[in-house]
Design a protein around this motif. Structure first.
Motif, PDB file in Angstrom:
ATOM      1  N   LEU A  46       0.860  -1.184   0.000  1.00 32.89           N
ATOM      2  CA  LEU A  46       0.000   0.000   0.000  1.00 32.89           C
ATOM      3  C   LEU A  46       0.891   1.228   0.000  1.00 32.89           C
ATOM      4  O   LEU A  46       1.657   1.451   0.939  1.00 32.89           O
ATOM      5  N   LEU A  47       0.816   2.013  -1.045  1.00 34.54           N
ATOM      6  CA  LEU A  47       1.625   3.219  -1.180  1.00 34.54           C
ATOM      7  C   LEU A  47       0.732   4.424  -0.896  1.00 34.54           C
ATOM      8  O   LEU A  47      -0.030   4.868  -1.748  1.00 34.54           O
TER       9      LEU A  47
ATOM     10  N   ASP B 127       5.610 -10.147  -9.355  1.00 36.08           N
ATOM     11  CA  ASP B 127       4.733 -10.898  -8.463  1.00 36.08           C
ATOM     12  C   ASP B 127       4.097 -10.037  -7.379  1.00 36.08           C
ATOM     13  O   ASP B 127       3.419 -10.539  -6.487  1.00 36.08           O
ATOM     14  N   VAL B 128       4.302  -8.730  -7.451  1.00 39.15           N
ATOM     15  CA  VAL B 128       3.769  -7.840  -6.423  1.00 39.15           C
ATOM     16  C   VAL B 128       2.523  -7.124  -6.917  1.00 39.15           C
ATOM     17  O   VAL B 128       2.294  -6.984  -8.118  1.00 39.15           O
ATOM     18  N   GLU B 129       1.730  -6.669  -5.972  1.00 37.18           N
ATOM     19  CA  GLU B 129       0.551  -5.866  -6.281  1.00 37.18           C
ATOM     20  C   GLU B 129       0.629  -4.584  -5.469  1.00 37.18           C
ATOM     21  O   GLU B 129       0.719  -4.626  -4.238  1.00 37.18           O
ATOM     22  N   VAL B 130       0.614  -3.446  -6.155  1.00 37.27           N
ATOM     23  CA  VAL B 130       0.774  -2.161  -5.486  1.00 37.27           C
ATOM     24  C   VAL B 130      -0.526  -1.359  -5.585  1.00 37.27           C
ATOM     25  O   VAL B 130      -1.079  -1.183  -6.678  1.00 37.27           O
ATOM     26  N   THR B 131      -0.986  -0.871  -4.459  1.00 30.04           N
ATOM     27  CA  THR B 131      -2.139   0.018  -4.434  1.00 30.04           C
ATOM     28  C   THR B 131      -1.670   1.416  -4.071  1.00 30.04           C
ATOM     29  O   THR B 131      -1.154   1.640  -2.967  1.00 30.04           O
ATOM     30  N   ILE B 132      -1.786   2.336  -5.019  1.00 19.92           N
ATOM     31  CA  ILE B 132      -1.475   3.742  -4.754  1.00 19.92           C
ATOM     32  C   ILE B 132      -2.730   4.343  -4.137  1.00 19.92           C
ATOM     33  O   ILE B 132      -3.787   4.396  -4.769  1.00 19.92           O
ATOM     34  N   PHE B 133      -2.610   4.791  -2.904  1.00 22.38           N
ATOM     35  CA  PHE B 133      -3.779   5.075  -2.060  1.00 22.38           C
ATOM     36  C   PHE B 133      -3.755   6.513  -1.554  1.00 22.38           C
ATOM     37  O   PHE B 133      -2.751   6.982  -1.030  1.00 22.38           O
TER      38      PHE B 133
ATOM     39  N   GLN C 261      -5.751  -1.548   4.845  1.00 19.33           N
ATOM     40  CA  GLN C 261      -4.670  -2.547   4.951  1.00 19.33           C
ATOM     41  C   GLN C 261      -5.194  -3.862   5.519  1.00 19.33           C
ATOM     42  O   GLN C 261      -4.875  -4.940   5.030  1.00 19.33           O
ATOM     43  N   LYS C 262      -6.005  -3.779   6.566  1.00 21.58           N
ATOM     44  CA  LYS C 262      -6.562  -4.986   7.178  1.00 21.58           C
ATOM     45  C   LYS C 262      -7.504  -5.707   6.217  1.00 21.58           C
ATOM     46  O   LYS C 262      -7.439  -6.929   6.059  1.00 21.58           O
ATOM     47  N   LYS C 263      -8.365  -4.955   5.583  1.00 23.25           N
ATOM     48  CA  LYS C 263      -9.365  -5.535   4.686  1.00 23.25           C
ATOM     49  C   LYS C 263      -8.724  -6.291   3.529  1.00 23.25           C
ATOM     50  O   LYS C 263      -9.168  -7.373   3.144  1.00 23.25           O
ATOM     51  N   GLU C 264      -7.646  -5.737   2.974  1.00 22.57           N
ATOM     52  CA  GLU C 264      -7.007  -6.310   1.788  1.00 22.57           C
ATOM     53  C   GLU C 264      -5.818  -7.211   2.119  1.00 22.57           C
ATOM     54  O   GLU C 264      -5.149  -7.697   1.214  1.00 22.57           O
ATOM     55  N   SER C 265      -5.541  -7.427   3.413  1.00 18.42           N
ATOM     56  CA  SER C 265      -4.398  -8.261   3.843  1.00 18.42           C
ATOM     57  C   SER C 265      -3.096  -7.799   3.193  1.00 18.42           C
ATOM     58  O   SER C 265      -2.349  -8.581   2.587  1.00 18.42           O
ATOM     59  N   ILE C 266      -2.823  -6.528   3.323  1.00 14.37           N
ATOM     60  CA  ILE C 266      -1.631  -5.912   2.727  1.00 14.37           C
ATOM     61  C   ILE C 266      -0.449  -6.053   3.687  1.00 14.37           C
ATOM     62  O   ILE C 266      -0.559  -5.767   4.875  1.00 14.37           O
ATOM     63  N   SER C 267       0.677  -6.485   3.150  1.00 12.20           N
ATOM     64  CA  SER C 267       1.843  -6.745   3.998  1.00 12.20           C
ATOM     65  C   SER C 267       2.601  -5.484   4.383  1.00 12.20           C
ATOM     66  O   SER C 267       3.196  -5.414   5.452  1.00 12.20           O
ATOM     67  N   THR C 268       2.576  -4.478   3.504  1.00 10.75           N
ATOM     68  CA  THR C 268       3.460  -3.325   3.694  1.00 10.75           C
ATOM     69  C   THR C 268       2.756  -2.020   3.375  1.00 10.75           C
ATOM     70  O   THR C 268       2.115  -1.887   2.327  1.00 10.75           O
ATOM     71  N   ILE C 269       2.896  -1.051   4.270  1.00 12.39           N
ATOM     72  CA  ILE C 269       2.425   0.319   4.037  1.00 12.39           C
ATOM     73  C   ILE C 269       3.655   1.193   3.839  1.00 12.39           C
ATOM     74  O   ILE C 269       4.591   1.153   4.647  1.00 12.39           O
TER      75      ILE C 269
END
Length: 312
Positions: free
Chosen positions: A172-173, A197-203, A269-277
Motif C-alpha cells: 500500500l503506497l 509478483d507484487v501488487e501495489v495500491t497507490i492510495f 490494509q486490514k481488509k485487503e491483507s496488505i503486507s506493507t504500508i
C-alpha cells in the motif's frame, strides 16, 4: 538488450529479541524471489565501559584494564556470534545462499540508535530494517526505545519497521501529493524493480474530517481535489511501470473519508491483507516532521501486523 539488475541492499538490525527476528523473517519472505536483493544483518555489541580506557600510571590498573577488556570483548563477541549464527541458519534454511546475505558484529560506540543510523548511511544502504515491539496504549505514549529514536531522527535513509510479517506481496503506497510522497514512490519503484509478483495500491485519502464540525465541503471542491490527485497518482503509476511493475498489478484508489487519514489507511490494509504500508515522513506541510500527531506516527501506533516503510 536486458537491463542490468541493480543490487538492492538493506541493513537489518537484530538484537536477539523475538521482535527483531521478525524483521529478518519479513525480509526473507518478501524478497526471497528477488536475486538482486542483498541482506546485511547487523548486531550492535555493547560499548566497553569508559573505565577501561582511563589513563593511569599504576601498572596494576593498566594490567587489569587490559585483561578485563579482553575478557569483555570476548564475551560480547560470543553473544554476537550466537545471535548472528541463528539468523544465518534461518536464512539458509529458507533458501538464501551465502552470497545473498552477510552478518556483521558492530562494536558499540555512541549507542545502538546512533550506531545503526551512522552505519546505514555510511554504507549507503537502501533501507534500515527493524522490528517493533507490540505496543499497549500506555507504551504508545512513551518514546525512548532504539526503534523510536531512529524513526524520530532527522535522517535520510528509509526506515522499515516490522510489526508482524504478513505473507502477501501486496504493497500500500499512501500518498498525499507532496514531494516526500513522490520520494516514497521512487523508493518503492527501486525496491520492487523487476518484480512481477507484487501488487501495489497507490492510495490517497481525501480527508473530510476537518469539515465534520461545520458542514460538508462543496461537491465542486471534492471533484477538483480528486482530479488533482488523479494526475499525481498517474505520475506515480508511471514511475512504478518504468521500474518494471506490471501496470495491471497497480491499483489507484482515492477514498473520501471523515474518519481520519491514518484510520482509513489501517482499515484498508486490514481488509485487503496488505503486507506493507509505505509513506513519506513529512506531508504537504514542509515544516511538519515526524512528530506525535503526524499521519506516519499514527499509522505506526495503530498498525497491528505488517510493516511500515518511512521515506524521507
Amino acid at each position: 538488450m536486458k537491463k542490468q539488475k541493480i543490487e538492492k541492499r538493506v541493513l537489518v538490525a537484530i538484537d536477539g529479541s523475538f521482535n527483531a527476528f521478525r524483521a529478518v523473517e519479513y525480509v526473507a519472505t518478501i524478497f526471497k524471489e528477488d536475486p538482486a536483493f542483498k541482506i546485511s544483518v547487523v548486531y550492535v555489541m555493547p560499548p566497553l565501559p569508559p573505565i577501561l580506557y582511563e589513563t593511569s600510571e599504576e601498572q596494576e590498573l593498566i594490567d587489569w584494564q587490559s585483561s578485563y577488556r579482553s575478557k569483555l570483548e570476548k564475551k560480547y563477541r560470543q553473544q554476537a556470534d550466537e545471535i548472528l549464527g541463528k539468523v544465518t541458519n534461518f536464512l539458509k534454511d529458507n533458501g538464501w545462499s551465502e552470497e545473498q546475505f552477510e552478518t556483521i558484529a558492530l562494536p558499540g560506540r555512541s549507542g545502538p540508535a546512533q550506531d545503526l543510523l551512522f552505519y546505514a548511511e555510511q554504507g549507503l544502504f537502501d533501507a534500515l530494517v527493524m522490528g517493533r515491539r507490540g505496543k499497549t496504549k500506555w507504551e504508545k505514549m512513551i518514546m525512548g526505545s532504539v526503534t523510536d529514536k531512529i524513526i524520530h531522527a532527522q535522517k535520510t535513509v528509509p526506515i522499515w519497521i516490522i510489526i508482524k510479517p504478513i505473507v502477501s506481496q501486496k504493497i500500500l503506497l499512501a500518498i498525499d501529493g507532496s514531494e516526500n510522497a513522490m520520494r516514497a514512490v521512487d523508493h518503492v519503484g527501486f525496491v520492487l524493480s523487476g518484480r512481477t509478483d507484487v501488487e501495489v495500491t497507490i492510495f490517497h485519502v481525501l480527508d473530510l474530517k476537518p469539515f465534520v464540525i461545520l458542514e460538508k465541503p462543496p461537491q465542486k471542491w471534492q471533484e477538483i481535489a480528486e482530479k488533482k490527485m488523479a494526475t499525481f497518482m498517474s505520475q506515480a503509476k508511471n514511475i512504478l511501470v518504468e521500474a518494471g511493475v506490471p501496470k495491471e498489478k497497480i491499483n489507484l484508489v482515492i477514498r473520501p473519508s471523515d474518519k481520519g487519514v491514518a484510520q482509513e489507511i489501517i482499515e484498508y490494509q486490514k481488509k485487503e491483507s496488505i503486507s506493507t504500508i509505505t509513506m513519506g515522513r513529512r506531508g504537504l506541510s514542509r515544516l511538519k516532521a515526524f512528530f506525535l500527531g503526524s499521519v506516519s506516527t499514527k499509522v505506526l501506533n495503530m498498525i497491528e501486523e505488517g510493516a511500515v516503510w518511512i521515506v524521507d
